[in-house]
Write an enzyme that holds these catalytic residues in place. Structure first.
Site, PDB file in Angstrom:
ATOM      1  N   HIS A 146       0.837  -1.139  -0.044  1.00  0.00           N
ATOM      2  CA  HIS A 146       0.099   0.216  -0.123  1.00  0.00           C
ATOM      3  C   HIS A 146       0.857   1.262   0.039  1.00  0.00           C
ATOM      4  CE1 HIS A 146      -3.327   2.775   1.898  1.00  0.00           C
ATOM      5  NE2 HIS A 146      -4.000   1.817   0.639  1.00  0.00           N
ATOM      6  N   LYS A 148       3.228   4.457  -1.392  1.00  0.00           N
ATOM      7  CA  LYS A 148       3.236   5.291  -2.392  1.00  0.00           C
ATOM      8  C   LYS A 148       4.487   6.033  -2.437  1.00  0.00           C
ATOM      9  CE  LYS A 148      -1.352   4.705  -1.721  1.00  0.00           C
ATOM     10  NZ  LYS A 148      -2.057   4.209  -0.310  1.00  0.00           N
ATOM     11  N   ASP A 153      15.805  10.898  -9.668  1.00  0.00           N
ATOM     12  CA  ASP A 153      17.298  11.239  -9.544  1.00  0.00           C
ATOM     13  C   ASP A 153      18.000  10.993  -7.971  1.00  0.00           C
ATOM     14  OD1 ASP A 153      17.623  11.568 -12.178  1.00  0.00           O
ATOM     15  OD2 ASP A 153      17.339  13.743 -12.072  1.00  0.00           O
ATOM     16  N   HIS A 318      -9.650  11.461   2.156  1.00  0.00           N
ATOM     17  CA  HIS A 318      -8.410  10.240   1.910  1.00  0.00           C
ATOM     18  C   HIS A 318      -7.431  10.641   2.722  1.00  0.00           C
ATOM     19  CE1 HIS A 318      -6.305   7.177  -0.267  1.00  0.00           C
ATOM     20  NE2 HIS A 318      -7.500   6.642  -0.062  1.00  0.00           N
ATOM     21  N   LYS A 320      -4.743  10.879   5.535  1.00  0.00           N
ATOM     22  CA  LYS A 320      -4.084   9.865   6.624  1.00  0.00           C
ATOM     23  C   LYS A 320      -3.015  10.293   7.469  1.00  0.00           C
ATOM     24  CE  LYS A 320      -4.169   6.971   2.607  1.00  0.00           C
ATOM     25  NZ  LYS A 320      -5.474   6.492   2.974  1.00  0.00           N
ATOM     26  N   ASP A 325      -0.552  16.462  20.057  1.00  0.00           N
ATOM     27  CA  ASP A 325      -0.344  17.870  20.793  1.00  0.00           C
ATOM     28  C   ASP A 325       0.055  18.733  19.802  1.00  0.00           C
ATOM     29  OD1 ASP A 325      -0.836  16.601  23.215  1.00  0.00           O
ATOM     30  OD2 ASP A 325       1.228  16.115  23.760  1.00  0.00           O
TER      31      ASP A 325
END
Length: 400
Positions: A146, A148, A153, A318, A320, A325
């Site tokens: 999952h 990404k 370079d 979507h 995440k 704090d």
């Protein structure tokens, strides 16, 4: 009667096989997994929350590549955005740039043999991660890559929640506009992202690539303190519990799917009971069946304890993220659900820079303004259909 007995016996055997397959597959996975956590690194970060803005920057950086492009995605769709992505990669490969593309086999099921052949004919090295394979067919079908990650370079990196598909640039009427959090990173920590990509590449690709010096240029330190946490096979649960334990004042969680493990949920309740404010942002519109219903049992208890829950209404949420704090900000690929906790390969970034955390806090404040507060009354009104779906969701929550 004989047919009924035969069918019943067959179903029992299937259930036994699935249970054994999953348990033995998980045991093997646990033995093979390595816990990795970087020390404190220093870099520069740019945060993207809208797909069109992100892909404009992302495609520009790819087009500027001179030596190598390494890309790992969970989902690459064979739609207009996917074709634009492939076209750019093909052009760079024909220019002599080394291009490696690693995509999840089930997440990117739309990519067929013809497209793979075209990419390879253009000079792109392509491989599929996490194929379904023997001896644990069911378990291997559940464990997805999952992550990404993109590294250009060895100097510019991207990570976060966006995949490649038209819904991510607001071209899905049901889920638009799409809200996500994506990081663009420069500085010394790119070397770790590169190393992590190559570990996954060497696990799944026929071509083995070693830590060649040209992949790891000498990079300057940036100002933002952070560290990376690649996880799989249950490691993420440990990290999330550690984060929650550190909270003294507030916890903010943004996630498209809220299906925590029991230990994590108990830690959240304990934090609330010691006076920590808890704010949760989830979507108003679901993109998968039963994921909302699976969350309701947890949301009721949090609301009873005085937590605040917001349902994002300005499109699909979507993102995440976790904010502890004003000290720690977590952004990455992992959802707050059982799949990310126990099955998927994920990678998250913990950020410790006050100025960047304040930028994220302003983004979250905007997201809350675009949300509807959820009340306990919303979840306690009698609703037979919802109750049925909750029961089903509870039985299969590990796989949602």
């Amino acid at each position: 009667m004989k047919f009924v007995l035969f069918l019943s016996g067959f179903i029992v055997l299937i259930i036994i096989w699935l249970v054994l397959d999953f348990r033995l597959g998980r045991r093997k996975h646990l033995l093979a997994a390595n816990k990795v956590e970087t020390g404190i690194l220093h870099g520069e970060f740019e945060l993207f929350t809208q797909g069109k803005e992100f892909f404009r920057s992302y495609f520009t950086e790819i087009q500027k590549a001179q030596k190598h492009i390494h890309v790992l995605y969970y989902i690459v769709k064979n739609d207009s955005l996917g074709q634009e992505f492939f076209t750019i990669l093909k052009e760079k490969a024909r220019e002599g740039v080394e291009v490696r593309l690693l995509i999840d086999r089930l997440g990117s099921l739309e990519i067929k043999k013809k497209e793979v052949k075209d990419l390879r004919n253009a000079g792109i090295h392509i491989a599929f991660s996490n194929r379904v394979k023997l001896p644990f067919l069911f378990y291997s079908a559940q464990v997805r890559n999952h992550r990404k990650i993109s590294i250009i370079d060895g100097k510019v990196g991207f990570m976060g929640g966006f995949n490649i598909g038209k819904e991510y640039i607001d071209e899905d009427p049901k889920l638009s506009p799409w809200r996500d959090y994506q990081l663009k990173i420069t500085g010394e920590s790119i070397n770790f992202l590169q190393s992590e990509f190559l570990i996954d590449w060497n696990e799944y690709a026929d071509e083995k690539v070693f830590n060649q010096p040209e992949f790891f240029p000498k990079l300057m330190k940036g100002k933002i303190r952070h560290q990376f946490n690649p996880t799989e096979a249950g490691m993420l649960e440990i990290f999330f519990i550690q984060l929650i334990k550190k909270a003294e004042q507030s916890i903010i969680i943004g996630t498209p799917y809220f299906i925590p493990s029991i230990p994590i949920f108990n830690e959240l309740l304990e934090a609330r009971r010691r006076g920590v404010t808890i704010t949760l942002i989830v979507p108003y519109t679901a993109d998968h069946i039963l994921v909302q219903e699976a969350s309701y049992r947890y949301l009721r208890k949090l609301l009873k304890e005085g937590a605040q829950v917001y349902q994002y209404k300005n499109g699909f949420y979507h993102a995440k993220t976790i904010l502890i704090d004003d000290r720690i900000c977590d952004i990455g690929s992992a959802n707050f659900d059982r799949r990310s906790l126990f099955l998927n390969k994920e990678i998250n970034c913990y950020i410790y820079d006050p100025a960047f955390i304040e930028r994220v806090r302003r983004v979250i404040k905007k997201d809350i303004l675009d949300s509807k507060p959820m009340s306990l009354e919303d979840l306690t009104k009698p609703n037979l259909w919802r109750s049925v779906k909750e029961t089903v969701a509870g039985a299969v929550c590990h796989f949602l």
